[in-house]
Design an enzyme around this catalytic site. Structure first.
Site, short mmCIF file in Angstrom:
data_model
loop_
_atom_site.label_atom_id
_atom_site.label_comp_id
_atom_site.label_asym_id
_atom_site.label_seq_id
_atom_site.Cartn_x
_atom_site.Cartn_y
_atom_site.Cartn_z
N HIS A 155 23.86 21.86 91.31
CA HIS A 155 23.64 23.14 90.64
C HIS A 155 22.23 23.63 91.00
O HIS A 155 21.30 22.85 91.13
CB HIS A 155 23.78 22.97 89.12
CG HIS A 155 23.78 24.29 88.41
ND1 HIS A 155 22.62 24.96 88.11
CD2 HIS A 155 24.80 25.06 87.95
CE1 HIS A 155 22.92 26.09 87.50
NE2 HIS A 155 24.24 26.18 87.38
N GLY A 180 21.92 33.36 85.51
CA GLY A 180 21.18 33.51 84.26
C GLY A 180 20.31 34.76 84.21
O GLY A 180 19.47 34.90 83.32
N GLU A 189 27.07 30.15 94.15
CA GLU A 189 26.28 30.73 93.06
C GLU A 189 24.90 31.16 93.59
O GLU A 189 23.99 30.32 93.69
CB GLU A 189 26.05 29.70 91.96
CG GLU A 189 27.32 29.12 91.38
CD GLU A 189 27.07 28.53 90.00
OE1 GLU A 189 27.65 29.03 89.05
OE2 GLU A 189 26.26 27.58 89.89
N ASN A 237 29.67 26.20 82.01
CA ASN A 237 28.53 25.30 82.10
C ASN A 237 27.61 25.57 80.91
O ASN A 237 26.99 26.63 80.84
CB ASN A 237 27.79 25.55 83.43
CG ASN A 237 26.53 24.72 83.56
OD1 ASN A 237 26.32 23.77 82.81
ND2 ASN A 237 25.70 25.08 84.52
N PHE A 238 27.53 24.63 80.01
CA PHE A 238 26.70 24.82 78.80
C PHE A 238 25.20 24.72 79.10
O PHE A 238 24.39 25.13 78.29
CB PHE A 238 27.03 23.74 77.75
CG PHE A 238 28.30 23.96 76.98
CD1 PHE A 238 29.26 24.88 77.37
CD2 PHE A 238 28.53 23.23 75.80
CE1 PHE A 238 30.42 25.07 76.62
CE2 PHE A 238 29.69 23.42 75.05
CZ PHE A 238 30.63 24.33 75.45
N GLU A 247 19.93 24.93 89.37
CA GLU A 247 18.84 24.52 88.46
C GLU A 247 18.39 23.09 88.76
O GLU A 247 17.23 22.75 88.59
CB GLU A 247 19.27 24.73 87.00
CG GLU A 247 19.28 26.22 86.66
CD GLU A 247 20.22 26.63 85.55
OE1 GLU A 247 20.75 25.77 84.84
OE2 GLU A 247 20.43 27.85 85.41
#
Ligand code: PEP
Length: 235
Positions: A90, A165, A159, A6-7, A92
């Site tokens: 996700h 991160g 996750e 995942n960029f 985020e």
């Protein structure tokens, strides 16, 4: 196994092209059997031509064909490139952009109806993890509300928010316990994501119910990402 990158909001159009070219070379030279997925930023989506079987997908999209949703992309913008894969939910998106469960399940339904492979993300924040596995499962189950777990193109990525991160991965025991519990309800492939790096890839991939990893930070370097795929090949 599934090894996904995942960029997030990283890399350019040119950089993504270069990355995918190197990845394609690696897949050919190594003869890797892994299912490799890459999620570039939407500005770098394109009709890539590979000689190996790399899957490119969108990180996020609004559940419409097109319309007035400033800043979003819809089905029309993704299908222009013949892409049929997307992330949904996700952490985020859920936490920074406040996407509700209702919106996540709407996105899931829309992309399911359009035959997409969906990597659907779930995971608890730190305070829930501190309460123990029962609370973690309750939290994750709420994030699965409205999701058709029998959908044949579904992949679930577990996750934990506190591990994404942060450089702080969940322990092998925590991942094992959580994936084992999820497996009681979910037949779809189960991925782990959250500060996966070369140093912990092997151990994570060896967890019984783990079918792969979704990697952010560590995957942005192509050599590191290829090393992770190579580890999966060795198992
Ligand atoms: C992710 O973005 O899904 C992720 C797991 O990020 P990181 O590997 O950086 O924790």
């Amino acid at each position: 196994m599934i090894i996904a990158s995942n960029f997030k909001t990283n890399n350019t159009r040119a950089g993504t092209k270069e990355y995918l070219k190197k990845l394609d070379n690696f897949m050919n030279e190594s003869g890797s059997k892994q299912k490799v997925m890459v999620f570039p930023p939407s500005s770098a989506l394109d009709s890539f031509e590979f000689s190996s079987e790399i899957i490119v997908g969108a990180q996020n999209a609004y559940p419409v064909l097109n319309g007035s949703f400033t800043g979003e992309i819809g089905l029309e913008q993704i299908e222009e490139f013949n892409l049929k894969t997307t992330l949904v939910g996700h952490s985020e998106r859920r936490h920074i952009f406040k996407e509700s469960q209702e919106l996540c399940s709407k996105k899931f339904d829309f992309f399911k109806q359009n035959g997409f492979e969906i990597v659907y993300c779930i995971g608890e924040p730190q305070e829930v993890r501190q309460e123990g596995i029962k609370s973690v499962m309750k939290y994750c189950e709420a994030q699965l509300e409205g999701i058709d777990l029998t959908y044949e193109k579904l992949i679930i990525a577990y996750e934990p928010v506190w591990a994404i991160g942060t450089g702080l991965s969940a322990s092998i025991e925590q991942i094992d316990e959580t994936l084992t519990k999820l497996r009681e309800k979910i037949k779809a492939p189960l991925l782990y994501g959250g500060s996966v790096k070369v140093a912990n890839t092997r151990e994570i991939l060896q967890i019984r119910e783990c079918d792969g990893v979704l990697v952010g930070t560590a995957s942005w370097d192509i050599d590191t990402f290829c090393q992770m795929i190579a580890i999966a090949d060795e198992l």
